[in-house]
Enzyme design. Structure first.
Site, PDB file in Angstrom:
ATOM      1  CD  GLU A  99      75.894  15.070  35.134  1.00 38.50           C
ATOM      2  OE1 GLU A  99      76.634  16.072  35.029  1.00 38.50           O
ATOM      3  OE2 GLU A  99      74.972  14.971  35.964  1.00 38.50           O
TER       4      GLU A  99
ATOM      5  CB  CYS B  94      77.380  18.719  33.875  1.00 43.03           C
ATOM      6  SG  CYS B  94      75.844  18.973  34.785  1.00 43.03           S
TER       7      CYS B  94
END
Length: 511
Positions: free
Chosen positions: A245, A282
């Site tokens: 990620e 994020c």
């Protein structure tokens, strides 16, 4: 060897030294121990691993105050959010225990022997098995839910794969405590110590992903670091999957009608979303498309007014602070970008930043504006009409999320925007805000490059699929088959001769 230090980001002061980082010998020993532990963890079975995860959840809850206290000292995140993060962590442990109980994740499939259009078919039985030891890189911004005891670790252990944790340098003491809690349960149930290992240091991380015992990597971090790991893995004689990620822009689109009817509410929601946790999430919305004209001007003005009352935000470490400062200087120096709100940081100690809100015409968006800027920074892109908006949306980099604020009367326009955004993101959010990722079966926390380099989610039960591999038994004797593939077993959903069969009601046949 680099010294491992626990630093308080609120003051910038070293709280304690944890000694030197892990040596090459430490890494090799941990990897060998993990490989040796793999058989015992798999043999523990689904019910044993489910019990293990529930014990881990109870262990963390019993030490809640200690875990949260140390994590707050090292990250400055705050005890309220960290308590919520610990609750999320234990929820994930119990959820994956439930996943093991239910069993469909195994994709158990049986095709009996018989005649087919292509000729005789042998007896074939297929299911997923553990991939082997997994390296997990902790995330700086989530010291619990995405680090040592987080989703990657939990899903790998649930799959039956030992875990080698590379601690994040923003919270080494937290990582040590969490690894100790995990290992305590491992010892209590009689599994080998190598079932969970912990390593510190950049060099240890590099050696970890190239060790032949490691069969997969879970990583949360920057795209630069992700590329470096991919390069290392590519040089292995046996390249392995890296589930990364990485960077995410997370665009938000506000239609003119939505801005007209809900402009103030949207402004408040967006401001809170991009500054939550100091913008160190994020899923932070980094690029916000707002229409030109008076209606859009009002929404932007409301965001500016809210930010004028915003506090300074503590950042996780010095590296993030300095990188963000350089990013902000580069953005503000662009002749096409206008500063909507900026403030000086009056704090002289520790790692802090103030919110920065910028504005640019869609036609003037440059490469710098389309990158993730980790911190309390957002860019407003003003668009003239639907065609200009759609053209630009189609060129955006991949993101974890994409958000649309529209009204029912926008249905046709919303459909067009959604079709474009669907190609650019892994989760579409409507009339809400992207920060916050619910842990559930339907969740997807992933997206096109550069947000991730995989088609798998890192959140929710299906994250377990990353750490499993398929294997088929052909004409196997019954006693050599896994329990879940034996003829009389009916404790989990299975596909038999093409037909999905649910588990027998009231039966709990885990072992």
């Amino acid at each position: 060897m680099v010294e491992v230090k626990s630093i308080n980001p609120r003051t910038g002061m070293v709280m304690r030294s944890l000694g030197e980082g892990s040596t090459a010998g430490d890494v090799d020993a941990a990897c060998s121990s993990a490989a040796a532990a793999a058989s015992a963890l798999e043999t523990l079975g689904r019910s044993g691993r489910a019990s293990m995860l529930r014990m881990m959840a109870s262990g963390f809850e019993s030490r809640r105050a200690e875990v949260v206290g140390i994590a707050d000292q090292e990250t400055g995140i705050g005890t309220d959010r960290l308590n919520g993060e610990l609750s999320r962590t234990t929820f994930q442990m119990r959820l994956f225990a439930d996943v093991l109980d239910e069993g469909s994740y195994l994709e158990a499939t049986i095709d009996h022997p018989g005649e087919t259009a292509l000729g005789p078919r042998p007896d074939l039985r297929r299911m997923l098995v553990p991939i082997g030891p997994v390296a997990v890189f902790g995330a700086g911004n989530f010291p619990l839910a995405f680090s040592a005891p987080g989703g990657d670790t939990v899903s790998a252990l649930a799959a039956g794969s030992p875990v080698l944790i590379k601690a994040h340098d923003s919270h080494p003491s937290t990582s040590n405590l969490c690894a100790d809690l995990l290992s305590g349960v491992i010892r209590d149930i009689g599994l080998p110590d190598g079932t969970v290992g912990l390593l510190h240091g950049l060099a240890a991380g590099a050696r970890l992903v190239t060790h032949p015992a490691v069969k997969a990597v879970g990583f949360t971090g920057s795209s630069t670091a992700g590329r470096a790991l991919l390069d290392l893995i590519g040089r292995r004689p046996d390249p392995i999957p890296l589930y990364g990620e990485l960077a995410s822009l997370n665009p938000v689109v506000v239609t003119e009608l939505a801005a007209t009817r809900r402009g103030s509410d949207i402004a408040a929601g967006l401001t809170a979303s991009f500054t939550t946790a100091g913008g160190q999430m994020c899923t932070k919305p980094g690029l916000i498309f707002i229409p030109d004209g008076d209606v859009g001007d009002h929404t932007v003005a409301q965001m500016r007014e809210t930010l004028e009352k915003a506090p300074h935000f503590v950042l996780l470490n010095e590296r993030i602070r300095d990188s963000l400062a350089a990013d902000c200087d580069a953005l503000r120096s662009s002749p096409d970008i206008k500063v909507v709100h900026a403030a000086d940081v009056a704090v002289t100690e520790g790692f802090y930043a103030a919110a920065l809100l910028l504005e640019v015409a869609v036609a003037e968006l440059n490469a710098e504006a389309l990158e993730e800027h980790f911190g309390p920074v957002a860019i407003i892109a003003r668009y003239r009409d639907e065609d200009e908006l759609l053209d630009r949306l189609g060129t955006l980099p991949g993101s974890l999320t994409a958000t649309l604020h529209s009204e029912p009367a926008d249905a046709e326009r919303a459909q067009k925007i959604s079709e474009v955004l669907r190609q650019r993101a892994g989760r579409l959010v409507y009339d809400e805000y992207p920060t916050g990722v619910a842990v559930s079966w339907a969740q997807n926390h992933g997206g096109p490059w550069p947000s991730t380099n995989t088609t798998h989610t890192s959140v929710g039960p299906t994250a377990i699929r990353r750490f499993l591999r398929p294997i088929t038994w052909q004409n196997s004797p019954e006693h050599l088959l896994p329990l879940e593939l034996r003829e009389s077993y009916s404790g989990i959903p299975r596909r038999i001769d093409g037909q999905l069969r649910l588990a027998s009601a009231g039966r709990a046949q885990l072992e």
